[in-house]
Design a protein around this motif. Structure first.
Motif, short mmCIF file in Angstrom:
data_model
loop_
_atom_site.label_atom_id
_atom_site.label_comp_id
_atom_site.label_asym_id
_atom_site.label_seq_id
_atom_site.Cartn_x
_atom_site.Cartn_y
_atom_site.Cartn_z
N SER A 43 90.03 -2.69 180.92
CA SER A 43 90.38 -3.67 181.94
C SER A 43 89.18 -4.06 182.79
N GLU A 44 88.26 -3.10 183.03
CA GLU A 44 87.06 -3.41 183.82
C GLU A 44 86.13 -4.35 183.06
N VAL A 45 85.96 -4.12 181.76
CA VAL A 45 85.11 -5.00 180.95
C VAL A 45 85.71 -6.40 180.89
N LYS A 46 87.02 -6.47 180.82
CA LYS A 46 87.69 -7.78 180.72
C LYS A 46 87.42 -8.64 181.95
N LYS A 47 87.18 -8.01 183.09
CA LYS A 47 86.91 -8.76 184.32
C LYS A 47 85.56 -9.47 184.28
N ILE A 48 84.63 -8.95 183.48
CA ILE A 48 83.28 -9.52 183.49
C ILE A 48 82.86 -10.12 182.15
N TYR A 49 83.71 -9.99 181.12
CA TYR A 49 83.35 -10.46 179.77
C TYR A 49 84.56 -11.14 179.15
N LYS A 50 84.39 -12.39 178.77
CA LYS A 50 85.50 -13.18 178.24
C LYS A 50 85.48 -13.31 176.71
N GLY A 51 84.54 -12.65 176.07
CA GLY A 51 84.46 -12.69 174.61
C GLY A 51 85.43 -11.72 173.96
N ARG A 52 85.22 -11.49 172.65
CA ARG A 52 86.16 -10.67 171.88
C ARG A 52 85.52 -9.41 171.32
N LYS A 53 84.27 -9.52 170.85
CA LYS A 53 83.63 -8.40 170.18
C LYS A 53 82.88 -7.50 171.15
N VAL A 54 83.01 -6.19 170.94
CA VAL A 54 82.28 -5.20 171.74
C VAL A 54 81.71 -4.15 170.80
N ALA A 55 80.40 -3.97 170.84
CA ALA A 55 79.75 -2.91 170.08
C ALA A 55 79.42 -1.76 171.04
N ILE A 56 79.83 -0.56 170.70
CA ILE A 56 79.51 0.61 171.50
C ILE A 56 78.46 1.44 170.79
N VAL A 57 77.37 1.75 171.48
CA VAL A 57 76.35 2.65 170.95
C VAL A 57 76.46 3.96 171.72
N THR A 58 76.61 5.06 170.99
CA THR A 58 76.73 6.37 171.62
C THR A 58 76.01 7.39 170.75
N ASP A 59 76.00 8.65 171.17
CA ASP A 59 75.37 9.67 170.33
C ASP A 59 76.41 10.65 169.81
N SER A 60 75.99 11.51 168.91
CA SER A 60 76.93 12.40 168.21
C SER A 60 77.63 13.37 169.15
N ASN A 61 76.98 13.78 170.23
CA ASN A 61 77.62 14.68 171.18
C ASN A 61 78.66 13.95 172.04
N VAL A 62 78.27 12.85 172.62
CA VAL A 62 79.16 12.09 173.49
C VAL A 62 80.35 11.55 172.70
N ASN A 63 80.09 11.15 171.47
CA ASN A 63 81.17 10.59 170.64
C ASN A 63 82.33 11.57 170.49
N LYS A 64 82.02 12.85 170.35
CA LYS A 64 83.07 13.86 170.16
C LYS A 64 84.02 13.92 171.36
N PHE A 65 83.49 13.71 172.55
CA PHE A 65 84.29 13.82 173.76
C PHE A 65 84.90 12.49 174.21
N TYR A 66 84.13 11.41 174.10
CA TYR A 66 84.54 10.18 174.77
C TYR A 66 84.56 8.93 173.90
N GLY A 67 84.09 9.02 172.67
CA GLY A 67 84.03 7.84 171.83
C GLY A 67 85.37 7.17 171.63
N GLU A 68 86.37 7.94 171.20
CA GLU A 68 87.68 7.36 170.93
C GLU A 68 88.40 6.93 172.21
N LYS A 69 88.15 7.63 173.31
CA LYS A 69 88.77 7.23 174.58
C LYS A 69 88.28 5.85 175.00
N ALA A 70 86.99 5.60 174.85
CA ALA A 70 86.44 4.30 175.19
C ALA A 70 86.97 3.22 174.25
N ILE A 71 86.98 3.52 172.96
CA ILE A 71 87.48 2.56 171.97
C ILE A 71 88.94 2.21 172.25
#
Length: 357
Positions: free
Chosen positions: A27-55
């Motif tokens: 919802s926060e990204v939607k306030k500042i970005y009106k497009g459709r595609k979002v690419a997330i760059v993360t690392d192998s450690n952070v992905n285990k904890f927060y990757g799917e939550k962000a997605i």
């Protein structure tokens, strides 16, 4: 929620600090970005904890998402990793109207920011820092870069994010070592600009007490940096003060191939070393280095320099800071909370390092 607006020549951007913010990122990204595609760059450690939550949060708002996971560690802040990220952005058919999110610590933030600045001549990006060090420092200010074999951050540019979203709850999954790592940068802010912050840090009983107040501490550090960046966006004067401890610190990191010491640990040793040199040269109030040492010990950060080869360190320092004849620029403190840019003869630095090596 704390919020700070950074007014920059390339466009102003907000910093938001709120516990649990990652769960609302869609919802926060939607306030500042009106497009459709979002690419997330993360690392192998952070992905285990927060990757799917962000997605999940982004998808709940209708965004088409794509995740790029790089190896955790400083070695990913390289041209090799950068080329891999470019390829995956092409696979996802990212264009200049889309947006990239950097979800990670300083390495991910710096490398992703540089990728965003250079891919298709510039794409908007968002910083979601996941380490204390990134939350108080590297995610703010628009400096993005990758490393070269001969030194840190040697290829980079100034490129401001669209926004910085800071969720202090993300620090709960950090080990004590990396909380302390970030505290090295927090201590730096107190040492260069905020005597009150510095001595407040001395009063906390333990890391648990610190974490209870961490949102306020992050806000204080980001506010200090925001003010400095607004006054000196391109690092031609006052902004250089943020490099206190970093010149020698970067050289230590480089000497040990980024494997022996974390960034915060290296900077901590650099802060003590340059303050001690300042005292010996009459540029720093006597006793200041002892105060620096005391706070580093309190937060389990090293202060004595490791065994190093003087010639190698001096060569690395010479790449980090421009020489002016036989002099080098260093950030020193006159006393806690009062910093300045000083010129020190290379021979004086060599003498000090030789005594410690």
């Amino acid at each position: 929620m704390y919020s700070i607006e950074i007014k920059a020549s390339g466009g102003s951007y907000p910093i938001y600090i709120k516990n649990g913010l990652l769960g609302e990122i869609g919802s926060e990204v939607k306030k500042i970005y009106k497009g459709r595609k979002v690419a997330i760059v993360t690392d192998s450690n952070v992905n285990k904890f927060y990757g799917e939550k962000a997605i999940s949060s982004l998808k709940s708002e209708g965004f088409e998402t794509f995740k790029i996971v790089v190896k955790a560690g400083e070695e990913s802040k390289s041209f090799e990793t950068l080329l891999q990220v470019y390829d995956k952005l092409l696979d996802f058919k990212i264009n200049r109207g889309d947006i990239i999110i950097a979800l990670g610590g300083g390495v991910v933030g710096d490398m992703t920011g540089f990728a965003a600045a250079t891919f298709l001549r510039g794409i908007d990006f968002i910083q979601i820092p996941t380490t204390l060090l990134a939350q108080v420092d590297s995610s703010v200010g628009g400096k993005v870069a990758v490393d070269l074999p001969r030194g840190k951050n040697l290829v980079g540019c100034f490129y401001n994010p669209k926004a910085v979203f800071i969720d202090p709850f993300l620090l709960k999954t950090l080990s004590d070592k990396f909380v302390c790592d970030g505290m090295g940068e927090v201590i730096k802010y107190g040492a260069i600009k905020d005597k009150g912050l510095f001595y407040k840090l001395m009063e906390y009983e333990n890391s648990e007490a610190i974490l209870k107040d961490i949102d306020k501490i992050i806000y204080t550090c980001c506010s200090i940096k925001a003010g400095i960046v607004e006054r000196d966006e391109r690092e031609t004067g006052e902004r250089m003060l943020l490099n206190f401890g970093h010149t020698i610190g970067h050289a230590i990191e480089q000497f040990f191939n980024f494997k022996e010491y974390s960034h915060g640990e290296a900077v901590s040793m650099g802060m003590y070393a340059i303050t001690k040199i300042g005292e010996e040269l009459g540029m720093t109030k006597i006793g200041t280095s002892s105060t620096i040492k005391d706070i580093l010990i309190k937060y389990n950060l090293p202060w004595t320099l490791p065994e190093i080869k003087t010639e190698a360190i001096i060569e690395t320092i010479s790449h980090d800071k421009k020489n002016i004849g036989d002099f080098m620029n260093f950030i020193l403190i006159e006393s806690i909370g009062n910093s300045f840019i000083g010129k020190i003869e290379e021979a004086k630095i060599v003498d000090y390092l030789q005594k410690k090596s």
